[in-house]
Design an enzyme around this catalytic site. Sequence first.
Site, PDB file in Angstrom:
ATOM      1  N   SER A 124      50.071  55.846  87.677  1.00  0.00           N
ATOM      2  CA  SER A 124      48.165  55.998  88.247  1.00  0.00           C
ATOM      3  C   SER A 124      47.967  57.080  89.224  1.00  0.00           C
ATOM      4  CB  SER A 124      46.937  54.751  87.262  1.00  0.00           C
ATOM      5  OG  SER A 124      46.333  54.814  86.985  1.00  0.00           O
ATOM      6  N   TYR A 125      46.858  56.321  89.915  1.00  0.00           N
ATOM      7  CA  TYR A 125      45.737  56.295  91.258  1.00  0.00           C
ATOM      8  C   TYR A 125      46.802  56.329  92.126  1.00  0.00           C
ATOM      9  CZ  TYR A 125      42.499  55.737  95.000  1.00  0.00           C
ATOM     10  OH  TYR A 125      42.005  56.065  95.832  1.00  0.00           O
TER      11      TYR A 125
END
Length: 303
Positions: free
Chosen positions: A107-108
């Site tokens: 994700s991030y």
Amino acid sequence: MKGNAGESCREIEVPVAWGHIAVKTWGKEDDPAVFCFHGILDNAGAFDGLISLLPKTFYYIAVDLPGHGRSSHFPEHLPIHTINYILAYKALKGYFKLEKFTIIGHSYGGQIGFLYAQMYPQHVERLVLLDAIISMPVPASWYVEYMKEKLEMHLEIEEKLATRSPPSYTYEEALNRVQFSRNWGTINRDAARALLNRAIQPVDGLEGRFRFTLDQRLKNFINPTVDLRYVVDAYKNAPLHCPTLIILAKETLLQQHFKRLTKILAKNVVIKLVEGKHDVHNDKPEVVAPLVEKFLLCKKHKL
């Protein structure tokens, strides 16, 4: 041979200008290095299950990004910007004295890994993105509202931090929050526990009560304000040069949001779909591990 998340795990505090970055490592330091970067609001515990299923022939470095887990927060009072995390990646590279390494990012953490690989292609041996591609673009039509919203929310968070005491929880209450109060769906109990063990600290004077260590500003981080057209053009000028594996969970299907980008990805970038939700690498690591293992062990970088 497979790894073991509980075997020969070592905790390290990497000194940085604003404090330290906490990491946990497995394996031998002279083996090829694999940095593991978690998603927003998570921590290095998200990789315990996955690393236990991966080959022992690598040196795994799972990171608590600044403001997460056991790492120091970025300096106070300013908003958190995605570009700040490039400083963290650079600091880790310097501390471990690595010229080349692999990045596994969820994700991030994967979005920042993508950006780092564009900026410093000479340092990234391989890149694995777990339900991640790039930072979410900000359409030009939303630019002003986006920036205003981020600024106002930052001021609200600052006021709360200055005037209110952080809430406390029992261990079970905190565990339930980690398991069920997630933007991308629930995770199983073991996955939640792996995160919680690095996410709380006891409250002085309140036996059996805990507070989360998370930097509250992370709930309002600011991404680079560029739209998808800009992202596509930037990729054409600075493509990913390293072999790249993108694993997307079928229940999130991020590729639907980035069709224009995925159509121009270089031949060294391969996308694989797996059954599961956004946190499948932590919730069901056995689904993701075979793809990652094959990618890490393939000397000719063919998937």
